[in-house]
Design an enzyme around this catalytic site. Structure first.
Site, PDB file in Angstrom:
ATOM      1  N   ASN A  49       0.811  -1.218   0.000  1.00  0.00           N
ATOM      2  CA  ASN A  49       0.000   0.000   0.000  1.00  0.00           C
ATOM      3  C   ASN A  49       0.852   1.280   0.000  1.00  0.00           C
ATOM      4  O   ASN A  49       2.028   1.248  -0.367  1.00  0.00           O
ATOM      5  CB  ASN A  49      -1.068   0.003   1.078  1.00  0.00           C
ATOM      6  CG  ASN A  49      -2.332   0.688   0.538  1.00  0.00           C
ATOM      7  OD1 ASN A  49      -2.407   1.900   0.520  1.00  0.00           O
ATOM      8  ND2 ASN A  49      -3.275  -0.101   0.036  1.00  0.00           N
ATOM      9  N   ARG A  50       0.248   2.407   0.393  1.00  0.00           N
ATOM     10  CA  ARG A  50       0.824   3.707   0.052  1.00  0.00           C
ATOM     11  C   ARG A  50       1.700   4.331   1.144  1.00  0.00           C
ATOM     12  O   ARG A  50       1.428   4.173   2.330  1.00  0.00           O
ATOM     13  CB  ARG A  50      -0.305   4.688  -0.278  1.00  0.00           C
ATOM     14  CG  ARG A  50      -1.030   4.296  -1.546  1.00  0.00           C
ATOM     15  CD  ARG A  50      -2.288   5.100  -1.805  1.00  0.00           C
ATOM     16  NE  ARG A  50      -2.871   4.701  -3.079  1.00  0.00           N
ATOM     17  CZ  ARG A  50      -3.592   3.577  -3.257  1.00  0.00           C
ATOM     18  NH1 ARG A  50      -3.849   2.782  -2.251  1.00  0.00           N
ATOM     19  NH2 ARG A  50      -4.050   3.284  -4.455  1.00  0.00           N
TER      20      ARG A  50
ATOM     21  N   HIS B  81       2.842   0.076  -3.118  1.00  0.00           N
ATOM     22  CA  HIS B  81       3.222  -1.333  -3.260  1.00  0.00           C
ATOM     23  C   HIS B  81       4.700  -1.555  -3.593  1.00  0.00           C
ATOM     24  O   HIS B  81       5.042  -2.373  -4.463  1.00  0.00           O
ATOM     25  CB  HIS B  81       2.347  -1.998  -4.332  1.00  0.00           C
ATOM     26  CG  HIS B  81       0.917  -2.183  -3.918  1.00  0.00           C
ATOM     27  ND1 HIS B  81       0.502  -2.258  -2.611  1.00  0.00           N
ATOM     28  CD2 HIS B  81      -0.230  -2.312  -4.671  1.00  0.00           C
ATOM     29  CE1 HIS B  81      -0.808  -2.440  -2.563  1.00  0.00           C
ATOM     30  NE2 HIS B  81      -1.284  -2.464  -3.788  1.00  0.00           N
TER      31      HIS B  81
ATOM     32  N   HIS C 106      -1.570 -10.219  -2.929  1.00  0.00           N
ATOM     33  CA  HIS C 106      -2.517  -9.400  -3.695  1.00  0.00           C
ATOM     34  C   HIS C 106      -3.382 -10.219  -4.651  1.00  0.00           C
ATOM     35  O   HIS C 106      -3.696  -9.762  -5.753  1.00  0.00           O
ATOM     36  CB  HIS C 106      -1.739  -8.314  -4.449  1.00  0.00           C
ATOM     37  CG  HIS C 106      -2.509  -7.054  -4.685  1.00  0.00           C
ATOM     38  ND1 HIS C 106      -3.672  -7.014  -5.410  1.00  0.00           N
ATOM     39  CD2 HIS C 106      -2.286  -5.793  -4.287  1.00  0.00           C
ATOM     40  CE1 HIS C 106      -4.106  -5.762  -5.459  1.00  0.00           C
ATOM     41  NE2 HIS C 106      -3.286  -5.002  -4.779  1.00  0.00           N
TER      42      HIS C 106
ATOM     43  N   TYR D   8      -6.613 -11.567  -6.434  1.00  0.00           N
ATOM     44  CA  TYR D   8      -7.977 -11.093  -6.679  1.00  0.00           C
ATOM     45  C   TYR D   8      -8.866 -12.330  -6.708  1.00  0.00           C
ATOM     46  O   TYR D   8      -8.682 -13.199  -7.562  1.00  0.00           O
ATOM     47  CB  TYR D   8      -8.088 -10.423  -8.038  1.00  0.00           C
ATOM     48  CG  TYR D   8      -7.468  -9.065  -8.177  1.00  0.00           C
ATOM     49  CD1 TYR D   8      -6.087  -8.877  -8.096  1.00  0.00           C
ATOM     50  CD2 TYR D   8      -8.262  -7.947  -8.458  1.00  0.00           C
ATOM     51  CE1 TYR D   8      -5.526  -7.621  -8.268  1.00  0.00           C
ATOM     52  CE2 TYR D   8      -7.701  -6.691  -8.624  1.00  0.00           C
ATOM     53  CZ  TYR D   8      -6.337  -6.538  -8.529  1.00  0.00           C
ATOM     54  OH  TYR D   8      -5.772  -5.300  -8.704  1.00  0.00           O
TER      55      TYR D   8
ATOM     56  N   GLU E 161      -6.018  -7.862   1.396  1.00  0.00           N
ATOM     57  CA  GLU E 161      -4.579  -7.727   1.626  1.00  0.00           C
ATOM     58  C   GLU E 161      -4.343  -7.497   3.117  1.00  0.00           C
ATOM     59  O   GLU E 161      -4.481  -6.379   3.593  1.00  0.00           O
ATOM     60  CB  GLU E 161      -4.041  -6.557   0.807  1.00  0.00           C
ATOM     61  CG  GLU E 161      -4.321  -6.668  -0.682  1.00  0.00           C
ATOM     62  CD  GLU E 161      -4.371  -5.304  -1.367  1.00  0.00           C
ATOM     63  OE1 GLU E 161      -3.364  -4.577  -1.344  1.00  0.00           O
ATOM     64  OE2 GLU E 161      -5.432  -4.945  -1.913  1.00  0.00           O
TER      65      GLU E 161
HETATM   66  C1  GLA Z   1      -4.305  -1.895  -3.820  1.00  0.00           C
HETATM   67  C2  GLA Z   1      -4.559  -0.449  -3.704  1.00  0.00           C
HETATM   68  C3  GLA Z   1      -5.493  -0.035  -4.765  1.00  0.00           C
HETATM   69  C4  GLA Z   1      -4.969  -0.405  -6.120  1.00  0.00           C
HETATM   70  C5  GLA Z   1      -4.697  -1.868  -6.175  1.00  0.00           C
HETATM   71  C6  GLA Z   1      -4.060  -2.262  -7.468  1.00  0.00           C
HETATM   72  O1  GLA Z   1      -5.354  -2.616  -3.369  1.00  0.00           O
HETATM   73  O2  GLA Z   1      -5.032  -0.057  -2.449  1.00  0.00           O
HETATM   74  O3  GLA Z   1      -5.719   1.330  -4.716  1.00  0.00           O
HETATM   75  O4  GLA Z   1      -3.779   0.282  -6.361  1.00  0.00           O
HETATM   76  O5  GLA Z   1      -3.876  -2.238  -5.109  1.00  0.00           O
HETATM   77  O6  GLA Z   1      -4.698  -1.732  -8.570  1.00  0.00           O
END
Ligand code: GLA
Length: 376
Positions: A111-112, A137, A211, A213, A342
């Protein structure tokens, strides 16, 4: 005459039993195993492998040592019918070309981190910016885009893969040589387990996650899939998904998943651009004993439970998928085609002293486990 009709009805019962058995419980013939094959190579000729992990219960998973990506996960439904419940590509080239972190290990910091900047012990660090003005990430070439050393293993009850990567000092701007081992394992309780381990020779932020999906139906969108998250608070974010520092009660908001509800129920009400869930939930659970998250797909009966030692989870509802990605079998991935869970420490923790610590120091061990458990 009576005898003949008895024989006929007996035969009918027999046919019915055979038909029911065939329909309801397709016999699973696979046994626990792990195999390796080639998955192609990178542009610089580095070979990449694909591993197949199989348990006795019908689960079948493919993982590559490129990014530790889970490329497929076949899980039976209530009728024994297996379907691939993760999004991704058919071949390595798809992942090399463009990927929104499909199935990958994310690091050094999941994350950020706001503006890619933080301080440790008064020293300032700057990481590459790859998400608007922020770092996401692990940067342009995070742990999802490197080749890991891999070694498969098998015991009586488990098959698995040990992935190892040495992230060098200053790689993607991070301080310190970070020695990382991520072990994937699959057992006959249908548990897919992730054990993360890391050590460093300089203080550095670390936040590793997975990560994948998921779409428990194997197809379509995820709006009908029911989600339970044991979190009474979430971290409030600004328009660029950076936490403001506030932990807000989920009660009375679209973020309340303390009772199971379809993902689609309050999705529109989340706002955001694009609309949907992309938030860190502050888990009430601690440790692996108690289920933290439970997702149920009503038609197939597939259930996924998450157990974790992490304090948070980024529940992402695939908001950025916009129909431009053609994945496995030519499937077009539209918005809300899959969800990610996540498990993690909170986003931007290095800039929030009140959040649980994410700085790993020399002599310490980063050690954390998350389990995804499947049932039907
Ligand atoms: C994470 C982020 C999202 C996005 C996805 C990938 O979940 O929080 O904002 O960037 O990864 O697209």
């Amino acid at each position: 005459m009576k005898k003949a009709s008895q024989i006929i009805s007996l035969a009918a019962v027999f046919v019915l039993i055979v038909a029911l058995t065939a329909g309801c419980c397709k016999k699973n013939t696979q046994t626990m195993n792990v195999t390796q094959e080639s998955f192609g190579m990178l542009a610089d000729s580095t070979p990449v492998s694909l591993y197949t992990l199989t348990n006795d219960k019908g689960i079948n998973m493919n993982v590559t040592n490129y990014g530790g990506i889970i490329t497929s996960l076949m899980v039976p439904d209530k009728n024994g019918k297996s379907e691939d419940i993760v999004l991704g590509y058919d071949s390595l080239s798809g992942y090399l070309d463009k990927t929104p972190y499909f199935g990958a290990i994310v690091g050094r910091y999941g994350n950020r981190i706001a503006k890619g900047a933080f301080r440790i012990d008064g020293n300032e660090f700057h990481l590459p910016i790859n998400d608007g003005p922020n770092h996401l990430h692990g940067g342009i070439q995070g742990f999802d885009k490197v080749v890991w050393d891999a070694k498969e293993f098998k015991t009586d009850s488990t098959v698995g893969l040990v992935l190892h990567y040495l992230s060098k000092d200053t790689e993607m701007g991070y301080p310190g040589n970070l020695d990382v081992t991520v072990t994937y394992s699959l057992n006959n309780n249908n548990e897919l387990r992730f054990d993360y381990l890391a050590t460093t020779d300089k203080p550095t932020p670390v936040n590793l996650t997975q990560h994948s999906y998921f779409n428990l139906a194997g197809d379509g969108d995820i709006k009908e899939q029911e989600m339970l998250i044991k979190a009474s608070k979430y971290t409030v974010v600004d328009s660029l998904l950076i936490p403001t520092g506030e932990l807000r009660d989920v009660k009375g908001t679209p973020f309340d998943f303390t009772a199971a509800k379809p993902i689609g129920k309050d999705l529109e009400a989340t706002g955001g651009n694009p609309i949907g869930y992309d938030h860190n939930f502050v888990l009430d659970t601690k440790g692996l004993e108690e289920v933290a998250i439970k997702v149920t797909e009503p038609k197939s009966g597939r259930v996924m439970e998450v157990y974790t030692q992490e304090p948070g989870v980024q529940f992402y509802s695939g908001n950025f998928l916009d129909g431009t990605i053609k994945g496995k079998g030519g499937k077009v991935y539209k918005q809300y085609s899959g969800f990610c869970l996540e498990t993690q420490h909170f986003p931007d923790s290095p800039n929030h002293a009140a959040f649980p610590n994410t700085i790993l120091r020399p002599g310490e061990k980063y050690k954390t486990t998350t389990i995804y458990k499947f049932s039907k």
